[in-house]
Design an enzyme around this catalytic site. Sequence first.
Site, PDB file in Angstrom:
ATOM      1  N   ARG A   1      -6.125  -5.231 -12.498  1.00 39.49           N
ATOM      2  CA  ARG A   1      -5.240  -4.948 -11.369  1.00 39.49           C
ATOM      3  C   ARG A   1      -5.613  -5.891 -10.233  1.00 39.49           C
ATOM      4  O   ARG A   1      -6.786  -6.058  -9.919  1.00 39.49           O
ATOM      5  CB  ARG A   1      -5.388  -3.495 -10.910  1.00 39.49           C
ATOM      6  CG  ARG A   1      -5.022  -2.488 -11.971  1.00 39.49           C
ATOM      7  CD  ARG A   1      -3.530  -2.406 -12.095  1.00 39.49           C
ATOM      8  NE  ARG A   1      -3.172  -1.816 -13.377  1.00 39.49           N
ATOM      9  CZ  ARG A   1      -2.007  -2.006 -13.953  1.00 39.49           C
ATOM     10  NH1 ARG A   1      -1.100  -2.761 -13.391  1.00 39.49           N
ATOM     11  NH2 ARG A   1      -1.744  -1.440 -15.104  1.00 39.49           N
TER      12      ARG A   1
ATOM     13  N   ASN B   1       2.879   1.278  -9.589  1.00 35.71           N
ATOM     14  CA  ASN B   1       1.747   1.934  -8.920  1.00 35.71           C
ATOM     15  C   ASN B   1       1.728   3.425  -9.226  1.00 35.71           C
ATOM     16  O   ASN B   1       0.674   3.992  -9.514  1.00 35.71           O
ATOM     17  CB  ASN B   1       1.811   1.724  -7.406  1.00 35.71           C
ATOM     18  CG  ASN B   1       1.302   0.373  -6.981  1.00 35.71           C
ATOM     19  OD1 ASN B   1       0.758  -0.393  -7.768  1.00 35.71           O
ATOM     20  ND2 ASN B   1       1.497   0.062  -5.704  1.00 35.71           N
TER      21      ASN B   1
ATOM     22  N   GLU C   1       7.242  -2.662  -8.414  1.00 39.16           N
ATOM     23  CA  GLU C   1       5.815  -2.587  -8.081  1.00 39.16           C
ATOM     24  C   GLU C   1       5.439  -1.176  -7.653  1.00 39.16           C
ATOM     25  O   GLU C   1       4.399  -0.642  -8.066  1.00 39.16           O
ATOM     26  CB  GLU C   1       5.470  -3.580  -6.976  1.00 39.16           C
ATOM     27  CG  GLU C   1       4.009  -3.622  -6.607  1.00 39.16           C
ATOM     28  CD  GLU C   1       3.118  -4.114  -7.724  1.00 39.16           C
ATOM     29  OE1 GLU C   1       2.008  -3.551  -7.877  1.00 39.16           O
ATOM     30  OE2 GLU C   1       3.499  -5.047  -8.451  1.00 39.16           O
TER      31      GLU C   1
END
Length: 138
Positions: A100, A46, A42
């Site tokens: 998102r 990002n 994750e």
Amino acid sequence: MNNQMELSFLAVAQNEAFARMVISAFLVQTNPTLSVVSEVSEAVTNAIVHAYTEKSGKVIVRAWIDEDAIRIEVEDMGRGIENIEQAMQPFYTTQPDQERTGMGFALMQSFMDSVRVQSSPGNGTLVFMQKRLHENDE
């Protein structure tokens, strides 16, 4: 058991799976939960999605294993985060048009024992995560 690694790669979507495989292979010696690998993934995602919107760049993943914890850093030299507190709020996203969820930092915080973010506009972002190896440790 003390060990460490550092990996640097281009911030392109194709390298997300590569980073996940490398961190999985490195952490296998600790018998990690899937959530640890997922949260590193994750943080990498990002960096790939948010750090370099107008130029290309690199993502650096560093990991350390010692007797009591796994420590991981994910760093970019991209555009940075203007308001870290706001960015860490559940459902906050700068790209709602790209599906998102805005749950990245919230998920990291729920599965890791510690998550810290250092960032400033134009200077990139450093995400530091820690997970104890033994649940009964303080």
